[in-house]
Design a protein around this motif. Structure first.
Motif, short mmCIF file in Angstrom:
data_model
loop_
_atom_site.label_atom_id
_atom_site.label_comp_id
_atom_site.label_asym_id
_atom_site.label_seq_id
_atom_site.Cartn_x
_atom_site.Cartn_y
_atom_site.Cartn_z
N HIS A 1 0.86 -1.19 0.00
CA HIS A 1 0.00 0.00 0.00
C HIS A 1 0.89 1.24 0.00
CE1 HIS A 1 -2.40 3.34 1.49
NE2 HIS A 1 -3.39 2.73 0.88
N ILE A 2 0.64 2.12 -0.97
CA ILE A 2 1.47 3.33 -1.09
C ILE A 2 0.60 4.56 -0.81
CG2 ILE A 2 2.86 4.75 -2.65
CD1 ILE A 2 3.42 2.21 -4.29
N THR A 3 1.06 5.39 0.11
CA THR A 3 0.43 6.71 0.24
C THR A 3 1.33 7.68 -0.50
OG1 THR A 3 -0.30 6.06 2.44
CG2 THR A 3 -0.50 8.40 1.87
N LEU A 4 0.79 8.25 -1.57
CA LEU A 4 1.62 9.07 -2.46
C LEU A 4 1.24 10.54 -2.34
CD1 LEU A 4 3.59 9.46 -4.86
CD2 LEU A 4 1.74 8.80 -6.38
N PHE A 5 2.16 11.34 -1.84
CA PHE A 5 1.96 12.79 -1.82
C PHE A 5 2.74 13.35 -3.02
CE2 PHE A 5 1.54 11.53 2.59
CZ PHE A 5 0.46 12.28 3.04
N PHE A 6 2.05 14.05 -3.89
CA PHE A 6 2.68 14.52 -5.12
C PHE A 6 2.42 16.03 -5.23
CE2 PHE A 6 2.43 13.96 -10.09
CZ PHE A 6 3.57 14.75 -10.23
N ALA A 7 3.49 16.82 -5.15
CA ALA A 7 3.33 18.27 -5.23
C ALA A 7 3.64 18.75 -6.63
CB ALA A 7 4.26 18.95 -4.24
N ALA A 8 2.76 19.58 -7.17
CA ALA A 8 3.01 20.13 -8.51
C ALA A 8 2.60 21.60 -8.52
CB ALA A 8 2.21 19.35 -9.56
N ALA A 9 3.37 22.38 -9.27
CA ALA A 9 3.09 23.82 -9.31
C ALA A 9 1.78 24.08 -10.06
CB ALA A 9 4.23 24.54 -9.99
N ASN A 10 1.51 23.28 -11.08
CA ASN A 10 0.27 23.45 -11.86
C ASN A 10 -0.05 22.14 -12.57
OD1 ASN A 10 2.03 23.31 -14.14
ND2 ASN A 10 2.56 25.45 -13.72
N LYS A 11 -1.17 22.13 -13.26
CA LYS A 11 -1.63 20.88 -13.91
C LYS A 11 -0.63 20.38 -14.96
CE LYS A 11 -6.57 20.50 -13.25
NZ LYS A 11 -7.90 20.77 -13.79
N GLN A 12 0.01 21.36 -15.62
CA GLN A 12 1.00 21.02 -16.66
C GLN A 12 2.13 20.16 -16.10
OE1 GLN A 12 3.51 23.55 -18.68
NE2 GLN A 12 2.15 23.88 -20.42
N GLU A 13 2.47 20.45 -14.86
CA GLU A 13 3.60 19.74 -14.23
C GLU A 13 3.24 18.33 -13.77
OE1 GLU A 13 5.77 20.83 -10.70
OE2 GLU A 13 7.02 22.20 -11.84
N LEU A 14 1.94 18.03 -13.82
CA LEU A 14 1.49 16.71 -13.35
C LEU A 14 1.77 15.65 -14.41
CD1 LEU A 14 -1.99 17.30 -11.67
CD2 LEU A 14 0.10 16.51 -10.57
N LEU A 15 2.99 15.14 -14.47
CA LEU A 15 3.28 14.09 -15.45
C LEU A 15 2.96 12.74 -14.83
CD1 LEU A 15 6.58 15.55 -16.88
CD2 LEU A 15 4.41 15.33 -18.07
N GLY A 16 2.57 11.81 -15.67
CA GLY A 16 2.28 10.46 -15.18
C GLY A 16 0.83 10.28 -14.75
N THR A 17 -0.02 11.27 -15.08
CA THR A 17 -1.42 11.11 -14.65
C THR A 17 -2.11 9.97 -15.40
OG1 THR A 17 -1.93 12.85 -16.21
CG2 THR A 17 -1.83 13.48 -13.89
N ASP A 18 -1.58 9.61 -16.58
CA ASP A 18 -2.20 8.48 -17.30
C ASP A 18 -1.93 7.14 -16.59
OD1 ASP A 18 0.54 8.54 -18.05
OD2 ASP A 18 0.09 7.28 -19.79
N ILE A 19 -1.05 7.19 -15.59
CA ILE A 19 -0.85 6.00 -14.75
C ILE A 19 -1.63 6.20 -13.45
CG2 ILE A 19 0.83 4.57 -13.53
CD1 ILE A 19 2.98 5.63 -15.47
N LEU A 20 -1.47 7.38 -12.85
CA LEU A 20 -2.01 7.63 -11.50
C LEU A 20 -3.53 7.60 -11.47
CD1 LEU A 20 0.38 10.51 -10.40
CD2 LEU A 20 0.26 8.21 -9.45
N PHE A 21 -4.15 8.34 -12.38
CA PHE A 21 -5.60 8.46 -12.30
C PHE A 21 -6.30 7.10 -12.52
CE2 PHE A 21 -5.52 13.33 -13.32
CZ PHE A 21 -4.84 13.53 -12.13
#
Ligand SMILES: Cc1cc2nc3c(=O)[nH]c(=O)nc-3n(C[C@H](O)[C@H](O)[C@H](O)COP(=O)(O)OP(=O)(O)OC[C@H]3O[C@@H](n4cnc5c(N)ncnc54)[C@H](O)[C@@H]3O)c2cc1C
Ligand code: HEM
Length: 634
Positions: free
Chosen positions: A533-553
């Motif tokens: 079980h992973i608790t993942l805290f991911f900080a991003a300045a904006n939506k553009q910086e959110l790479l890997g959402t096609d895995i995460l979401f």
């Protein structure tokens, strides 16, 4: 009468000359043997040996003796042997002021004494400075201003060195340059001796820089090491390879071990020239990022510093074992010669600053999927072959972001969504076995001679790529872990998260349609049985910086179809994202408390992010009661 008179006169004059010559000779001989000048002659010969020869040896030990365990002590002993007798003889000279007939240029006597006084003050100051620096270097406590102190020591050291040489010149010139008995020849011998005290050092320097002396040093050391691997070292290597963190912590706390690429290094007993606290903080970690100057220490106590080849030799000389290699590139032909040269064939923009980079090498095919959870978190070491100015840098192995894998993942998610909503089988997507290109994702940082900037502007060039290197994250197969990352800090976890997404898909298929269908989604025999079980805290300045959402979401969406959660995702961002927990505040104790609950339930805390985050998050965790050995920088 006149002739007789002339004769007597000539005889008298010639006697006078003979007497004069004799008196020089006699004076000189007498002076040399005279006890009352013993201090002068001791001062003369001692200074010649100490400041003409010994001081060079002391400096050489310190400059090049990086590979010696006790280099500081040897340097200190040699310099003390130079300094202590000098102080004693100088003091005696000042007190007694006893000099024999000087047969050289006596006008220099005033300058010689002034330099003498300054010299005396400097060597006393330098000795005190040396002692302070020694304790500073060997202390495990964080040192401030040590670099400035060392720099001052070097500057004053070389000032003393040069003054010493000049002073020797003055001394000998004053004493012997015009010695009539030896005539002109003596000035030549003076220059010969004077040249010698500089020349031997210059010759040494040339040989050293050519690498001749250096290679004698390193060869011997390496041979010795190969023969002397102890039982204790073998045990440590075994623990490190199997990631037995608690065993290492309990049994080898006093060992100074490091990982450099895939080598396990033991530097116990050595001191870091910039302060031992540096190694205390780097202990047990992968250090190539520090050696090539990619990163400073995360807590900000030491800045980026590109090390010399000495530092690399030091590491290579103390290898006690190697990590198990994982392979990503399979030779196409049986007799492929090991080649690390890759052509940068593709650059595709992912956002403003970050791009996908695809490398090709006709000798290899690149596997598209690692099969166990322990293969993730490795990195490649990459270097420009064209630009020698750009440094070596590390980039995460992210095969999940290769175009083929991105496309496959999309199909896979669509497939599983279709079958859970329609409850009917659909066409099973196929993952390719090999990738066209070795994929890297690189963000462009603006810095002088930076690698990331260089590679963004240099497509179709050959790069040296080695790896994958580094220890695995040590992700356990079961239990709870926490990942705290920011910006590009998500990259080292993307392959792992992709693996977890596939595990979820596999387990949904297994529950719905049985093993046969599930196995058809697993052509490469991946171990999709993890219970983590992973608790993942991911900080991003904006939506553009959110790479890997096609895995995460998809992970967050699809795990709802299972009776267990694999990932809890908390994104720190200003915007709201539907279906995802978001926060808009800095990471803090209050925030972690809220999301994590009982902190002791978690086995590991993995941190990867921008410098500011790396500095603050460990302190917050420690404040919450997390032990140091459970906090890992990736
Ligand atoms: C194991 C490992 C894996 C890595 N994987 C990747 C990867 O997959 N993709 C990637 O883009 N980079 C990755 N990096 C970072 C990369 O190695 C370089 O440090 C980075 O590209 C900057 O190098 P440079 O030579 O361009 O810049 P430098 O000349 O080294 O200067 C970079 C400047 O940016 C600052 N800086 C460095 N990192 C950050 C950051 N995260 N946020 C804000 N400022 C920062 C530094 O303080 C410095 O001032 C990884 C680093 C390590 C150690
Ligand atoms: C962990 C493995 C490390 C090794 C084996 C190592 C080794 C060395 C060596 C041999 C030197 C002498 C000069 C040279 O050869 O370049 C040196 C100097 C230095 N290192 Fe490291 N180092 C390591 C880590 C670090 C880290 C983590 C930092 C800080 C980010 C650092 C900062 C420095 C600095 C500032 C100097 C110059 C010190 C001085 O001469 O005043 N090193 N290191």
């Amino acid at each position: 009468e006149t002739i007789k008179g002339e004769h007597l006169k000539k005889q008298f004059l010639s006697n006078q000359i003979i007497n004069q010559q004799d008196s020089y000779d006699v004076n000189y001989q007498e002076d040399q043997n005279n006890d009352k000048y013993v201090l002068f002659y001791f001062h003369q010969y001692a200074n010649f040996v100490l400041w003409g020869i010994l001081v060079d040896i002391g400096i050489i030990v310190n400059r090049y003796g990086i590979l010696l365990k006790n280099k500081i002590e040897i340097h200190a002993i040699i310099m003390s042997i130079a300094v202590l007798p000098s102080i004693i003889v100088e003091l005696f000279m000042i007190i007694s002021g006893n000099t024999p007939n000087l047969n050289g240029n006596q006008n220099l006597q005033g300058v010689h004494s002034i330099i003498g006084y300054i010299f005396l003050a400097f060597i006393i100051l330098q000795t005190i400075g040396g002692i302070i620096i020694k304790f500073g270097i060997q202390s495990v406590k964080t040192q401030t201003h040590l670099k400035i102190k060392s720099l001052l020591h070097i500057i004053l050291g070389y000032t003393i060195y040069l003054l010493g040489k000049i002073q020797l010149g003055f001394g000998y010139y004053m004493t012997y340059a015009d010695l009539k008995y030896y005539g002109k020849g003596d000035i030549i011998s003076f220059w010969c001796v004077y040249a010698f005290i500089f020349l031997w050092r210059i010759i040494f320097e040339i040989f050293y820089q050519k690498g001749q002396i250096y290679s004698i040093f390193t060869k011997n050391d390496r041979k010795q090491k190969e023969h002397s691997k102890t039982l204790q070292e073998s045990l440590l290597v075994q623990y490190i390879e199997q990631n037995e963190q608690s065993q290492i912590y309990n049994e080898f706390q006093s060992k100074l071990w490091l990982i450099f690429n895939n080598e396990i290094i033991d530097l116990t007993g050595f001191f870091h020239p910039g302060g031992q606290y540096i190694w205390e903080k780097a202990k047990g970690r992968e250090v190539s990022r520090f050696i090539y100057g990619g990163c400073g220490l995360e807590d900000g106590t030491a800045q980026q510093y590109p090390h010399s080849k000495n530092a690399i030799t030091l590491l290579k000389n103390h290898v006690i074992g190697s990590l198990n290699n994982i392979t990503f590139a399979i030779p196409i032909h049986e007799n492929t010669i090991n080649s690390t040269q890759w052509n940068l064939a593709t650059i595709t923009k992912l956002n403003d600053k970050t791009s996908y980079f695809g490398f090709t090498n006709s000798q290899y095919q690149i596997i598209s999927q690692f099969t166990t959870i322990h293969s993730f978190g490795k990195y490649f070491q990459i270097q420009s072959l064209k630009s020698t100015k750009t440094p070596i840098r590390q980039y995460t192995c992210i095969i999940s972001m290769a175009p083929e894998n991105v496309a496959y993942r999309k199909e896979l998610v669509q497939y599983i969504e279709t079958i859970v909503t329609t409850q009917q089988q659909a066409k099973i997507p196929q993952q390719t076995k090999y990738l066209q290109e070795l994929p890297l994702i690189i963000k462009c940082y603006e810095s002088k001679n930076g690698f990331s900037q260089y590679i963004h502007n240099h497509k179709d060039e050959i790069y040296d790529i080695q790896g994958p290197y580094g220890p695995p994250h040590g992700i356990p197969n079961r239990g709870k872990i926490v990942i705290i990352c920011g910006g590009t800090g998500i990259f080292p976890f993307l392959d792992l998260l992709d693996f977890i997404l596939k595990t979820i898909v596999y387990q949904i298929a297994l529950n719905k349609f049985g093993k046969q269908i599930a196995d058809s989604l697993n052509p490469f025999d991946c171990q999709y049985n993890t219970n983590i079980h992973i608790t993942l805290f991911f900080a991003a300045a904006n939506k553009q910086e959110l790479l890997g959402t096609d895995i995460l979401f998809p992970i967050i969406q699809l795990q709802k179809f299972l009776d267990k959660e694999f990932v809890r995702l908390i994104i720190k961002i200003k915007d709201k994202i539907e279906g995802i927990e978001t926060v808009d505040e800095r990471f803090s104790k209050g925030m972690f408390d809220k999301f994590l609950g009982k902190i002791l339930d978690y086995q590991r805390f993995l941190i990867c992010g921008p410098p500011q985050m790396q500095a603050s998050v460990p302190n917050i965790l420690k404040e919450m009661g997390v032990q140091n050995q459970h906090i890992h920088f990736i």
